[in-house]
Design a protein around this motif. Structure first.
Motif, PDB file in Angstrom:
ATOM      1  N   GLU A 108       0.827  -1.214   0.000  1.00 50.36           N
ATOM      2  CA  GLU A 108       0.000   0.000   0.000  1.00 50.36           C
ATOM      3  C   GLU A 108       0.858   1.260   0.000  1.00 50.36           C
ATOM      4  OE1 GLU A 108      -2.980   0.300   3.119  1.00 50.36           O
ATOM      5  OE2 GLU A 108      -3.071  -1.894   3.185  1.00 50.36           O
ATOM      6  N   ILE A 109       1.927   1.214   0.786  1.00 47.19           N
ATOM      7  CA  ILE A 109       2.812   2.379   0.952  1.00 47.19           C
ATOM      8  C   ILE A 109       4.241   1.913   0.654  1.00 47.19           C
ATOM      9  CG2 ILE A 109       3.568   4.218   2.507  1.00 47.19           C
ATOM     10  CD1 ILE A 109       1.095   3.562   4.262  1.00 47.19           C
ATOM     11  N   PRO A 110       4.600   1.842  -0.624  1.00 55.33           N
ATOM     12  CA  PRO A 110       5.940   1.350  -0.962  1.00 55.33           C
ATOM     13  C   PRO A 110       7.035   2.351  -0.582  1.00 55.33           C
ATOM     14  CG  PRO A 110       4.762   2.026  -2.940  1.00 55.33           C
ATOM     15  CD  PRO A 110       3.805   2.180  -1.796  1.00 55.33           C
ATOM     16  N   VAL A 111       8.164   1.814  -0.137  1.00 57.83           N
ATOM     17  CA  VAL A 111       9.337   2.629   0.187  1.00 57.83           C
ATOM     18  C   VAL A 111      10.570   1.974  -0.414  1.00 57.83           C
ATOM     19  CG1 VAL A 111       8.349   3.593   2.314  1.00 57.83           C
ATOM     20  CG2 VAL A 111       9.693   1.486   2.425  1.00 57.83           C
ATOM     21  N   SER A 112      11.590   2.777  -0.664  1.00 59.65           N
ATOM     22  CA  SER A 112      12.819   2.238  -1.256  1.00 59.65           C
ATOM     23  C   SER A 112      13.902   1.964  -0.214  1.00 59.65           C
ATOM     24  CB  SER A 112      13.350   3.195  -2.326  1.00 59.65           C
ATOM     25  OG  SER A 112      13.625   4.462  -1.775  1.00 59.65           O
ATOM     26  N   PHE A 113      13.721   2.467   1.016  1.00 56.82           N
ATOM     27  CA  PHE A 113      14.718   2.180   2.047  1.00 56.82           C
ATOM     28  C   PHE A 113      14.481   0.777   2.608  1.00 56.82           C
ATOM     29  CE2 PHE A 113      11.362   4.767   4.038  1.00 56.82           C
ATOM     30  CZ  PHE A 113      10.982   3.987   5.125  1.00 56.82           C
ATOM     31  N   PRO A 114      15.545   0.152   3.146  1.00 56.18           N
ATOM     32  CA  PRO A 114      15.404  -1.210   3.665  1.00 56.18           C
ATOM     33  C   PRO A 114      14.452  -1.285   4.858  1.00 56.18           C
ATOM     34  CG  PRO A 114      17.723  -0.617   3.453  1.00 56.18           C
ATOM     35  CD  PRO A 114      16.925   0.638   3.238  1.00 56.18           C
ATOM     36  N   ILE A 115      13.644  -2.318   4.852  1.00 56.62           N
ATOM     37  CA  ILE A 115      12.784  -2.631   5.987  1.00 56.62           C
ATOM     38  C   ILE A 115      13.371  -3.883   6.628  1.00 56.62           C
ATOM     39  CG2 ILE A 115      10.483  -3.344   6.734  1.00 56.62           C
ATOM     40  CD1 ILE A 115      10.632  -0.421   5.727  1.00 56.62           C
ATOM     41  N   LEU A 116      13.632  -3.788   7.924  1.00 55.27           N
ATOM     42  CA  LEU A 116      14.196  -4.909   8.667  1.00 55.27           C
ATOM     43  C   LEU A 116      13.111  -5.506   9.550  1.00 55.27           C
ATOM     44  CD1 LEU A 116      17.569  -3.259   9.769  1.00 55.27           C
ATOM     45  CD2 LEU A 116      16.987  -4.327   7.592  1.00 55.27           C
ATOM     46  N   TYR A 117      13.191  -6.822   9.752  1.00 55.23           N
ATOM     47  CA  TYR A 117      12.173  -7.527  10.529  1.00 55.23           C
ATOM     48  C   TYR A 117      12.716  -7.898  11.905  1.00 55.23           C
ATOM     49  CZ  TYR A 117      10.189  -8.036   5.841  1.00 55.23           C
ATOM     50  OH  TYR A 117       9.699  -7.796   4.584  1.00 55.23           O
ATOM     51  N   ASP A 118      12.173  -7.267  12.936  1.00 51.83           N
ATOM     52  CA  ASP A 118      12.538  -7.560  14.332  1.00 51.83           C
ATOM     53  C   ASP A 118      11.459  -8.483  14.912  1.00 51.83           C
ATOM     54  OD1 ASP A 118      13.771  -7.513  16.819  1.00 51.83           O
ATOM     55  OD2 ASP A 118      12.920  -5.575  17.384  1.00 51.83           O
ATOM     56  N   THR A 119      11.375  -9.696  14.394  1.00 50.89           N
ATOM     57  CA  THR A 119      10.292 -10.621  14.746  1.00 50.89           C
ATOM     58  C   THR A 119      10.366 -11.117  16.188  1.00 50.89           C
ATOM     59  OG1 THR A 119      11.545 -12.478  13.855  1.00 50.89           O
ATOM     60  CG2 THR A 119       9.981 -11.394  12.365  1.00 50.89           C
ATOM     61  N   THR A 120      11.535 -11.038  16.796  1.00 48.89           N
ATOM     62  CA  THR A 120      11.689 -11.500  18.184  1.00 48.89           C
ATOM     63  C   THR A 120      11.688 -10.341  19.183  1.00 48.89           C
ATOM     64  OG1 THR A 120      14.099 -11.399  18.061  1.00 48.89           O
ATOM     65  CG2 THR A 120      13.060 -13.505  17.436  1.00 48.89           C
ATOM     66  N   SER A 121      11.623  -9.130  18.694  1.00 45.53           N
ATOM     67  CA  SER A 121      11.621  -7.899  19.506  1.00 45.53           C
ATOM     68  C   SER A 121      12.920  -7.656  20.259  1.00 45.53           C
ATOM     69  CB  SER A 121      10.450  -7.895  20.503  1.00 45.53           C
ATOM     70  OG  SER A 121       9.228  -7.941  19.822  1.00 45.53           O
ATOM     71  N   LYS A 122      13.971  -8.376  19.933  1.00 48.45           N
ATOM     72  CA  LYS A 122      15.237  -8.185  20.647  1.00 48.45           C
ATOM     73  C   LYS A 122      15.847  -6.802  20.387  1.00 48.45           C
ATOM     74  CE  LYS A 122      16.358 -12.973  21.313  1.00 48.45           C
ATOM     75  NZ  LYS A 122      17.155 -14.121  20.988  1.00 48.45           N
ATOM     76  N   VAL A 123      15.773  -6.343  19.146  1.00 42.94           N
ATOM     77  CA  VAL A 123      16.340  -5.024  18.834  1.00 42.94           C
ATOM     78  C   VAL A 123      15.469  -3.930  19.452  1.00 42.94           C
ATOM     79  CG1 VAL A 123      16.991  -3.432  16.978  1.00 42.94           C
ATOM     80  CG2 VAL A 123      17.455  -5.887  16.751  1.00 42.94           C
ATOM     81  N   SER A 124      14.159  -4.088  19.357  1.00 44.35           N
ATOM     82  CA  SER A 124      13.245  -3.120  19.971  1.00 44.35           C
ATOM     83  C   SER A 124      13.495  -3.013  21.472  1.00 44.35           C
ATOM     84  CB  SER A 124      11.790  -3.527  19.734  1.00 44.35           C
ATOM     85  OG  SER A 124      11.538  -3.679  18.362  1.00 44.35           O
ATOM     86  N   GLU A 125      13.706  -4.135  22.108  1.00 44.03           N
ATOM     87  CA  GLU A 125      13.997  -4.145  23.551  1.00 44.03           C
ATOM     88  C   GLU A 125      15.342  -3.496  23.836  1.00 44.03           C
ATOM     89  OE1 GLU A 125      13.563  -8.226  24.808  1.00 44.03           O
ATOM     90  OE2 GLU A 125      11.424  -8.230  24.297  1.00 44.03           O
ATOM     91  N   ALA A 126      16.344  -3.780  23.006  1.00 44.87           N
ATOM     92  CA  ALA A 126      17.672  -3.197  23.211  1.00 44.87           C
ATOM     93  C   ALA A 126      17.638  -1.676  23.123  1.00 44.87           C
ATOM     94  CB  ALA A 126      18.664  -3.764  22.188  1.00 44.87           C
ATOM     95  N   TYR A 127      16.752  -1.150  22.270  1.00 44.12           N
ATOM     96  CA  TYR A 127      16.626   0.297  22.116  1.00 44.12           C
ATOM     97  C   TYR A 127      15.498   0.880  22.971  1.00 44.12           C
ATOM     98  CZ  TYR A 127      20.192   0.561  18.571  1.00 44.12           C
ATOM     99  OH  TYR A 127      21.401   0.535  17.925  1.00 44.12           O
ATOM    100  N   LYS A 128      14.935   0.044  23.835  1.00 42.01           N
ATOM    101  CA  LYS A 128      13.886   0.461  24.776  1.00 42.01           C
ATOM    102  C   LYS A 128      12.728   1.178  24.074  1.00 42.01           C
ATOM    103  CE  LYS A 128      16.968   0.767  28.776  1.00 42.01           C
ATOM    104  NZ  LYS A 128      18.121   0.110  28.284  1.00 42.01           N
TER     105      LYS A 128
END
Length: 172
Positions: A108-128
């Motif tokens: 629906e909303i295409p972008v050209s920058f990379p989209i990364l998948y944090d499926t385990t939420s480890k990166v989200s947790e690391a960055y609080k």
């Protein structure tokens, strides 16, 4: 008595909103190193943050169910296209367990920058990450220099101001 409780709740809610939706500039000398990570991208490659050292990096944590994320995405695309030739890298980090949700939105909303998948939420947790969307700016030395929680129209002006400042400091 009831009015006092309502006023207290209103003060607490207002204070929390001010904390959650106020950008945080991290003072020079107090910036902390960005936590390294490797995530799979929608382009099929693994992206490792430490390999981007020397460039200004923006991490934008988002979810397909987040209305402000959807509103912000086209604006981030414009920022990416304008500043990437100058050494700016934008990484969209989807926080959902199922990457198909992100992929559906990207149709629906295409972008050209990379989209990364944090499926385990480890990166989200690391960055609080505690608000959607959340954006982190990382300077060319690999230090976090700016954190912004939430999105409302006009916030992209603050992003651009920080990107320009970080790009200038990298080239000097």
């Amino acid at each position: 008595m009831q009015l006092t409780r309502i006023l207290k709740a209103l003060v607490i809610t207002t204070s929390l909103c001010a904390i959650l939706f106020t950008p945080l500039s991290i003072a020079a000398g107090k910036a902390s190193p960005a936590k390294d990570f490797t995530l799979k991208s929608n382009q099929g490659k693994n992206v490792r943050l430490s390999e981007l050292r020397g460039q200004v990096v923006m991490l934008n944590f988002w979810a397909s169910w987040c209305g402000p994320c959807r509103q912000e995405m086209p604006l981030l695309e414009k920022i990416h296209k304008k500043y990437s030739p100058a050494g700016f890298v934008l990484l969209g980090i989807n926080v959902e367990a199922d990457p198909k949700e992100a992929d559906h939105l990207l149709k629906e909303i295409p972008v050209s920058f990379p989209i990364l998948y944090d499926t385990t939420s480890k990166v989200s947790e690391a960055y609080k990450v505690d608000a959607m969307p959340s954006s982190v700016m990382i300077d060319c030395d690999g230090n976090m220099s700016y954190l912004h929680r939430g999105y409302k129209p006009g916030d992209e002006k603050a992003y651009i101001k920080h990107i320009k400042g970080l790009l200038r400091s990298c080239s000097s």
